[in-house]
Design a protein around this motif. Structure first.
Motif, PDB file in Angstrom:
ATOM      1  N   ALA A  52      -3.105  40.937  12.556  1.00  0.00           N
ATOM      2  CA  ALA A  52      -4.444  41.494  12.779  1.00  0.00           C
ATOM      3  C   ALA A  52      -4.455  42.547  13.878  1.00  0.00           C
ATOM      4  O   ALA A  52      -5.108  43.586  13.745  1.00  0.00           O
ATOM      5  CB  ALA A  52      -5.422  40.363  13.128  1.00  0.00           C
ATOM      6  N   GLU A  53      -3.733  42.286  14.975  1.00  0.00           N
ATOM      7  CA  GLU A  53      -3.742  43.227  16.095  1.00  0.00           C
ATOM      8  C   GLU A  53      -3.055  44.547  15.750  1.00  0.00           C
ATOM      9  O   GLU A  53      -3.269  45.554  16.422  1.00  0.00           O
ATOM     10  CB  GLU A  53      -3.043  42.619  17.312  1.00  0.00           C
ATOM     11  N   LEU A  54      -2.222  44.537  14.705  1.00  0.00           N
ATOM     12  CA  LEU A  54      -1.426  45.720  14.386  1.00  0.00           C
ATOM     13  C   LEU A  54      -1.854  46.418  13.098  1.00  0.00           C
ATOM     14  O   LEU A  54      -1.354  47.497  12.792  1.00  0.00           O
ATOM     15  CB  LEU A  54       0.057  45.335  14.272  1.00  0.00           C
ATOM     16  N   VAL A  57      -3.401  49.810  13.751  1.00  0.00           N
ATOM     17  CA  VAL A  57      -2.358  50.707  14.245  1.00  0.00           C
ATOM     18  C   VAL A  57      -1.526  51.224  13.075  1.00  0.00           C
ATOM     19  O   VAL A  57      -1.194  52.416  13.010  1.00  0.00           O
ATOM     20  CB  VAL A  57      -1.456  49.972  15.258  1.00  0.00           C
ATOM     21  N   ALA A  58      -1.186  50.330  12.148  1.00  0.00           N
ATOM     22  CA  ALA A  58      -0.370  50.730  11.003  1.00  0.00           C
ATOM     23  C   ALA A  58      -1.082  51.784  10.158  1.00  0.00           C
ATOM     24  O   ALA A  58      -0.471  52.760   9.702  1.00  0.00           O
ATOM     25  CB  ALA A  58      -0.030  49.508  10.156  1.00  0.00           C
ATOM     26  N   GLU A  59      -2.381  51.588   9.958  1.00  0.00           N
ATOM     27  CA  GLU A  59      -3.147  52.563   9.177  1.00  0.00           C
ATOM     28  C   GLU A  59      -3.190  53.910   9.883  1.00  0.00           C
ATOM     29  O   GLU A  59      -3.040  54.968   9.261  1.00  0.00           O
ATOM     30  CB  GLU A  59      -4.563  52.037   8.949  1.00  0.00           C
ATOM     31  N   GLN A  60      -3.411  53.888  11.193  1.00  0.00           N
ATOM     32  CA  GLN A  60      -3.466  55.128  11.959  1.00  0.00           C
ATOM     33  C   GLN A  60      -2.110  55.807  11.995  1.00  0.00           C
ATOM     34  O   GLN A  60      -2.008  57.040  11.937  1.00  0.00           O
ATOM     35  CB  GLN A  60      -3.948  54.846  13.378  1.00  0.00           C
ATOM     36  N   ASP A  64      -1.057  59.568  10.972  1.00  0.00           N
ATOM     37  CA  ASP A  64      -0.442  60.490  11.927  1.00  0.00           C
ATOM     38  C   ASP A  64       0.929  60.971  11.486  1.00  0.00           C
ATOM     39  O   ASP A  64       1.301  62.125  11.733  1.00  0.00           O
ATOM     40  CB  ASP A  64      -0.310  59.814  13.294  1.00  0.00           C
ATOM     41  N   THR A  65       1.690  60.069  10.874  1.00  0.00           N
ATOM     42  CA  THR A  65       3.111  60.368  10.632  1.00  0.00           C
ATOM     43  C   THR A  65       3.557  60.214   9.185  1.00  0.00           C
ATOM     44  O   THR A  65       4.674  60.602   8.842  1.00  0.00           O
ATOM     45  CB  THR A  65       3.996  59.445  11.487  1.00  0.00           C
ATOM     46  N   GLY A  66       2.718  59.621   8.338  1.00  0.00           N
ATOM     47  CA  GLY A  66       3.118  59.362   6.966  1.00  0.00           C
ATOM     48  C   GLY A  66       3.959  58.118   6.805  1.00  0.00           C
ATOM     49  O   GLY A  66       4.459  57.830   5.710  1.00  0.00           O
ATOM     50  N   LEU A  67       4.107  57.338   7.869  1.00  0.00           N
ATOM     51  CA  LEU A  67       4.961  56.153   7.845  1.00  0.00           C
ATOM     52  C   LEU A  67       4.223  54.958   7.253  1.00  0.00           C
ATOM     53  O   LEU A  67       3.144  54.590   7.696  1.00  0.00           O
ATOM     54  CB  LEU A  67       5.424  55.828   9.269  1.00  0.00           C
ATOM     55  N   GLU A 336       0.245  54.269  21.623  1.00  0.00           N
ATOM     56  CA  GLU A 336      -0.761  55.330  21.676  1.00  0.00           C
ATOM     57  C   GLU A 336      -2.124  54.858  21.171  1.00  0.00           C
ATOM     58  O   GLU A 336      -3.162  55.313  21.658  1.00  0.00           O
ATOM     59  CB  GLU A 336      -0.283  56.535  20.865  1.00  0.00           C
ATOM     60  N   HIS A 337      -2.123  53.969  20.201  1.00  0.00           N
ATOM     61  CA  HIS A 337      -3.378  53.501  19.606  1.00  0.00           C
ATOM     62  C   HIS A 337      -3.631  52.036  19.950  1.00  0.00           C
ATOM     63  O   HIS A 337      -4.244  51.301  19.174  1.00  0.00           O
ATOM     64  CB  HIS A 337      -3.338  53.699  18.088  1.00  0.00           C
ATOM     65  N   ASN A 338      -3.185  51.639  21.116  1.00  0.00           N
ATOM     66  CA  ASN A 338      -3.260  50.244  21.530  1.00  0.00           C
ATOM     67  C   ASN A 338      -4.679  49.692  21.533  1.00  0.00           C
ATOM     68  O   ASN A 338      -4.905  48.509  21.234  1.00  0.00           O
ATOM     69  CB  ASN A 338      -2.627  50.092  22.916  1.00  0.00           C
ATOM     70  N   SER A 339      -5.654  50.521  21.841  1.00  0.00           N
ATOM     71  CA  SER A 339      -7.042  50.036  21.928  1.00  0.00           C
ATOM     72  C   SER A 339      -7.576  49.562  20.583  1.00  0.00           C
ATOM     73  O   SER A 339      -8.574  48.828  20.540  1.00  0.00           O
ATOM     74  CB  SER A 339      -7.958  51.127  22.486  1.00  0.00           C
ATOM     75  N   MET A 340      -6.917  49.916  19.492  1.00  0.00           N
ATOM     76  CA  MET A 340      -7.388  49.477  18.182  1.00  0.00           C
ATOM     77  C   MET A 340      -7.286  47.965  18.026  1.00  0.00           C
ATOM     78  O   MET A 340      -8.008  47.365  17.227  1.00  0.00           O
ATOM     79  CB  MET A 340      -6.604  50.187  17.072  1.00  0.00           C
TER      80      MET A 340
END
Length: 425
Positions: A52-54, A57-60, A64-67, A336-340
């Motif tokens: 849940a916490e990640l 981040v994975a979507e963002q 950002d990178t296509g990963l 970088e997107h830790n606040s998510m």
């Protein structure tokens, strides 16, 4: 649930139910890690509930990178066993792993340094205790993804009641307010223990809270920086004596009270205060008797100041992955997107700025005391030894249970020292 689940994971997140969830991956659940640094997907191994916490981040990171990020989820014990097995074999089915902080010493030789991510700017935005813990043998080997600490939750409605304020002032000679010292916590707990209510709880079935009091009393917890066993020193005894003294103002059966029991007692209006993990403030059910009546304050200050024991998890990159570039790319995205992570079900992050971003918003009143606690000069993570969980399960918890049941503190601490020394040989 195993003791490790209750003590370690639940200490950090406060009672998630654990289920085995295997997320499908591009290679099949738990399949071999993607080979080649040019691959556009990675496998991330996490504990069930940690996804849940990640997820955000994975979507963002994909934007950002296509990963593409594929999660593989396992229960706490299963995760540790999977990591141990694959690290030992030299072949891994994952590119990034979320590691409980107590595992870092055990897996230090199997994961890559990520020193380049710990810039001076980054270190200023990560709580000091977490920066220290992430560095093992001169290298940073994990980026904190989320953390937590105990704070004080208290019944604001009871504290603000005119009669309670007047009666407390008359009895103790100072104003009724959120406690900042052990003496105040004792007085307030005593005052509210009446009419079927208790002032606080005492958790004999978990060790973290007592360890926070050890830190507040001015000592490292259990082991010093050279792994010498110091559990029988004066600070440990002072903290244990205080801990046991609180049973007078707590529900009976303290030896069996764990996080879930304490949380239920408070939410049901049976205790006026609890020392509890900060995330629980936002998880008080809307139909609970205490809903809308709870205040928050930083953890207690002892002679060494405010101190708590964080419950961080770290993202690490195995040496055996063939997808290092993308693995590190994801870890960087997570920082970088830790606040998510704060928008997740647990509402946790690891960067100071992430918590500060929300601290003044309604519903996030737990964040300012959490920041204060995590920034406390005496705040420290659990000892860096691969035997820590064994020490907790076989020595610390049984010792606390005996102490709150009436055992002699000095004798119990001396016996605990011998047991721990034997485990560390």
């Amino acid at each position: 649930m195993s003791s490790r689940i209750k003590i370690s994971r639940l200490a950090a997140v406060g009672g998630l139910s654990i289920a085995v969830l295997l997320a499908s991956t591009a290679c099949g659940a738990g399949g071999p890690a993607t080979s080649g640094s040019a691959a556009s997907s990675i496998n991330v191994l996490v504990e069930a509930g940690g996804h849940a916490e990640l997820a955000g981040v994975a979507e963002q990171c994909k934007k950002d990178t296509g990963l593409d990020v594929n999660f593989v989820e396992l229960p706490y014990d299963g995760l540790f066993n999977r990591l141990s097995s694959e690290f030992s074999s030299g072949t891994v089915s994952f590119d990034v792993a979320a590691l409980d902080s107590v595992w870092l010493p055990s897996f230090k030789d199997a994961v890559q340094p990520i020193d380049e991510m710990f810039t001076d700017e980054a270190k200023k935005d990560i709580f000091p205790a977490l920066v220290k813990e992430a560095e093992v043998d001169g290298h940073f080997i994990g980026m904190p993804a989320w953390t937590n600490a105990e704070i004080i939750l208290y019944r604001k409605d009871l504290f603000e009641d005119t009669k309670n304020k007047s009666d407390f002032q008359a009895k103790y000679g100072y104003a009724l307010a959120a406690p900042t010292t052990w003496k105040q916590y004792q007085d307030i707990s005593e005052f509210f223990t009446k009419d079927g209510m208790y002032g606080t709880d005492v958790k004999g079935a978990v060790e973290t809270e007592w360890l926070a009091h050890v830190l507040q009393a001015g000592s490292a917890a259990v082991l010093d920086e050279n792994n010498n066993v110091i559990i029988d020193n004066a600070a440990h005894k002072e903290a244990l004596d205080f801990y046991v003294s609180m049973t007078k103002s707590a529900p009976p059966g303290a030896a069996q009270v764990d996080w879930a029991a304490a949380q239920n007692l408070f939410n049901q209006g049976k205790t006026a205060m609890t020392r509890f993990w900060a995330h629980a403030y936002r998880q008080i059910p809307k139909d609970a008797p205490v809903a809308g009546k709870v205040g928050t304050a930083a953890m207690i200050s002892g002679s060494a100041g405010v101190a708590g024991v964080p419950g961080p998890w770290y993202l690490s990159v195995p040496k055996a992955t063939k997808n290092t570039d993308n693995a590190k790319k994801f870890v960087k995205c997570a920082y970088e997107h830790n606040s998510m992570g704060i928008e997740s079900s647990l509402g946790l992050a690891s960067r100071i700025s992430a918590f500060e971003k929300y601290q003044d918003q309604a519903g996030y009143e737990s964040f300012k005391p959490l920041i204060q606690t995590l920034n406390g000069n005496a705040t420290a993570t659990r000892p860096a030894t691969e035997k820590w969980q064994q020490i907790v399960d076989t020595v610390l918890v049984p010792m606390l249970q005996k102490a709150v049941a009436g055992g002699d503190s000095a004798t119990l601490l001396a016996d605990a020292k011998k047991q721990i020394q034997a485990l560390l040989k």
